[in-house]
Motif scaffolding. Structure first.
Motif, mmCIF file in Angstrom:
data_model
loop_
_atom_site.group_PDB
_atom_site.id
_atom_site.type_symbol
_atom_site.label_atom_id
_atom_site.label_comp_id
_atom_site.label_asym_id
_atom_site.label_seq_id
_atom_site.Cartn_x
_atom_site.Cartn_y
_atom_site.Cartn_z
ATOM 1 N N ASP A 15 0.822 -1.198 0.000
ATOM 2 C CA ASP A 15 0.000 0.000 0.000
ATOM 3 C C ASP A 15 0.860 1.253 0.000
ATOM 4 N N GLN A 313 -8.911 -0.128 -5.074
ATOM 5 C CA GLN A 313 -8.846 -0.060 -3.613
ATOM 6 C C GLN A 313 -8.298 -1.344 -3.010
ATOM 7 N N GLN A 316 -5.276 -1.452 -0.373
ATOM 8 C CA GLN A 316 -5.607 -1.143 1.018
ATOM 9 C C GLN A 316 -6.167 -2.374 1.715
ATOM 10 N N GLY A 406 -13.916 2.246 1.335
ATOM 11 C CA GLY A 406 -12.672 2.434 2.050
ATOM 12 C C GLY A 406 -12.882 2.855 3.490
#
Length: 664
Positions: A15, A313, A316, A406
């Motif tokens: 990340d 995403q 993450q 998120g």
């Protein structure tokens, strides 16, 4: 019941945002210079925060990989240290770490009460600091039992510079309650989740990359020296390292599982041997997970993450899940697809899968399960979803939401998997029989989406829907645009905006699907169906299409149709009159035209017409299309609407670690 163990192990840099030396992200920076105007820089300087680069060791400086943290200008050294540790997901005692000024003439610990304004600066670059691990003479390390059948998930062993691996093994055996065993029967391995290359396997069709390495330590090595050396090079790498206690099953080292992929067919045995010899310089190991590692009544969780889905995403989520679970349970689909994870879990009799991706990713995982299910102990594990795609129609139907934002706590996502109920998803076989003539078909097909026989027949498995005409034509335009410029389609919101723009353009241009009802013949359950004037038809298995719209519409008592669902063995056929009608359906202003319901559908195409199966579009040449019930079924997990219980979940990592350690 799962059992949850928290692990700080995650891929270093999974990340990490990469930055240029001037502190700006590489995307958007031109030729290494700060793209901001002088006024923007001046306005920024007047603010109350300073953006500071943080390097976690010598390796990150060499690789020019760092993280940027916003720091109040009046922040104390302790506050800056806390922010730096948080940026690298380090939750251990801050007193074990300190900061130095990267651009100072001499590397010494920052002791300034308010260091931000006094950091050295270089022209055109942000101020930068080193996050360092204190070079103490002693400390403590964690030793994990691996496959050993003990109740503790790990033990903490105090070490000094004089402690050897032999001492560590003796102490760990005593703490695990195995002091009566012969120490000579055990070894200690250093496991890192950073380095590694290609895996070779017998029955896997793709080359796989998993960043895991294992090294058996000699008895005279010093564990504390290993920790300190890693900490100097990279604190993140130090966090990723673990000591594992294992039985000496093989005097030459750990057992390895090797995979071979991408080999051309019909070569001689000697040719394959030469290829393997060439590839052996790129070999690494896969984890070995056996049923004995999983206590009775426990379901491990296998996690697949597509980092390219939707707004990208996935990075993450990979980081979060590798901290909450054993990293061996979490697979990046960009590194070999679903097959490696399914191979690792092939001997586990009862487990669940969490797929983080869009509808296409879910179809990919289900298709790989179809291919290897007969060779696995669990042929149809139940699948939950974290929706990362643009449409996420199957996720919506199963109540997993319209898209991951998120903001959700990854631990709550795991709890949702525990609370979810199992349901069956009907699946359908779509068979394309082109007419017996030279084909000019254009196929934009995802790898493994369908198969082709010698007579040019194509076979696909459909999970969600199948479109013919204007819907597929718009889908094809979007698909081609994304293939040409993938970097422009990383935002879910932007993707939908592009889709709408393409639809508006089609409204004012020629209509390639006009009078579609004259170009196709439709039979449902053996009966010819007269089509209304439409430019497209959509065959639905689930009541969500086009990012959450329901073309079938709510129940009514005026027609002869049954209330549909996704396990009744029936498909719903609807018609759309054009692009505007599509937009109205997606906006919830109208529904589609209900045409038919049935379990066996046959369509004849008189001309080249766009089609799409679960979002994979192409132009199909004239011929017959048959949609029939597939022998393949999928067990899915539907998110429970019941308020989550307050009890702590129990999710067992694949290697048998347990407990609820939350202090890593």
């Amino acid at each position: 019941m799962f059992h949850l163990a928290r692990s700080t192990s995650e891929e270093f840099g999974s990340d990490v945002t990469r930055y240029r030396d001037n502190g700006e992200p590489t995307q958007g920076a031109a030729h290494g210079r700060d793209p901001r105007s002088p006024k923007e820089k001046e306005d920024k300087e007047r603010g109350d925060e300073e953006m500071i680069k943080v390097y976690d060791g010598n390796s990150s400086l060499r690789r020019r990989i760092f993280r940027v943290i916003p720091v109040p200008r009046q922040a104390t050294t302790e506050q800056v240290l806390t922010l730096a540790l948080r940026a690298f997901h380090i939750t251990k005692d801050p007193s074990n770490f300190y900061l130095t000024d990267l651009y100072a003439a001499e590397e010494i610990e920052l002791c300034d009460p308010t260091p931000v304004l006094n950091l050295n600066r270089q022209e055109g670059k942000r101020p930068a600091v080193f996050l360092r691990f204190k070079n103490n003479d002693s400390g403590e390390v964690r030793v994990y039992p691996g496959k050993l059948q003990v109740s503790e998930s790990f033990c903490i062993v105090p070490v000094t510079e004089a402690t050897t691996v032999a001492d560590l093994i003796n102490e760990a055996l005593e703490k695990f309650g195995l002091q009566n065993f012969n120490c000579d029967d055990y070894r200690c391995s250093e496991i890192l989740l950073d380095r590694g290359v290609c895996i070779i396997a017998r029955d896997i069709r793709r080359i796989l990359y998993v960043s895991v390495t294992e090294r058996v330590l000699s008895w005279d090595e010093r564990p504390w020296d290993i920790v300190k050396k890693l900490g100097k090079d990279s604190i993140r790498q130090m966090e990723l390292m673990r000591f594992y206690l294992q039985l000496k099953q093989d005097p030459h080292g750990p057992n390895l599982a090797l995979f071979v992929g991408n080999l051309p067919p019909n070569l001689s045995e000697r040719s394959y041997e030469n290829m393997l010899i060439e590839f052996l310089g790129k070999v690494m190991l896969l984890p070995s997970i056996e049923p004995s590692m999983v206590p009775s009544g426990v379901q491990p969780l296998l996690v697949f993450v597509n980092v390219k889905s939707g707004g990208c995403q996935g990075l993450q989520l990979i980081s979060s899940f590798r901290k909450l679970l054993n990293p061996y349970q979490v697979f990046d689909l960009d590194n070999g697809g679903p097959l490696p994870g399914l191979y690792v879990f092939r001997h586990i009799k009862d487990y669940k899968i969490l797929v983080c991706g869009g509808d296409g990713t879910i179809g990919w995982v289900l298709q790989c399960l179809d291919n290897v299910g007969q060779d696995s102990e669990c042929s149809s594990p139940a699948c939950a979803i974290v929706p990362l795609g643009t449409g996420n129609d199957l996720a919506r139907v199963l109540c997993w939401g319209s898209g991951y934002t998120g903001d959700e706590d990854p631990l709550n996502l795991l709890r949702d998997v525990i609370d979810a109920e199992e349901i069956i998803l009907d699946r359908w076989t779509v068979v394309f029989h082109p007419e017996e003539k030279e084909q000019t078909q254009v196929v934009c097909n995802a790898a493994g989406a369908g198969s082709t026989s010698e007579d040019n027949t194509q076979i696909y498995v459909m999970n969600n829907y199948f479109g013919i005409g204007v819907d597929a034509d718009l889908c094809l335009d979007f698909h081609n645009a994304r293939e040409e410029n993938p970097n422009k389609f990383k935002s879910r919101l932007r993707n939908k905006g592009v889709y709408v723009t393409m639809g508006l353009r089609k409204m004012v241009r020629r209509k390639p699907c006009k009078d579609l009802h004259k170009e196709i013949r439709l039979e449902v359950d053996g009966k010819l169906v007269e089509l209304p004037q439409v430019e497209g038809i959509i065959i639905l298995n689930i009541l969500s299409w086009g990012s959450g719209a329901n073309p079938w519409g709510p129940d009514t008592k005026e027609d002869q149709f049954y209330t549909p669902n996704h396990w009744d063995g029936m498909l719903e056929v609807v018609g759309v009159t054009g692009v505007m009608h599509l937009g109205q359906i997606q906006s919830g202003l109208r529904t589609a035209m209900r045409i038919a319901q049935g379990g066996h559908i046959k369509i004849h195409l008189n001309s080249d017409i766009p089609v799409q199966v679960d979002g994979e579009p192409w132009v199909q040449s004239p011929g017959d299309i048959v949609v029939l019930k597939s022998a393949l079924k999928a067990t899915m997990l539907k998110k429970s609407k019941i308020k989550r219980r307050n009890t702590e979940p129990s999710i067992l990592p694949a290697n048998g670690e347990g407990g609820k350690s939350t202090d890593e």
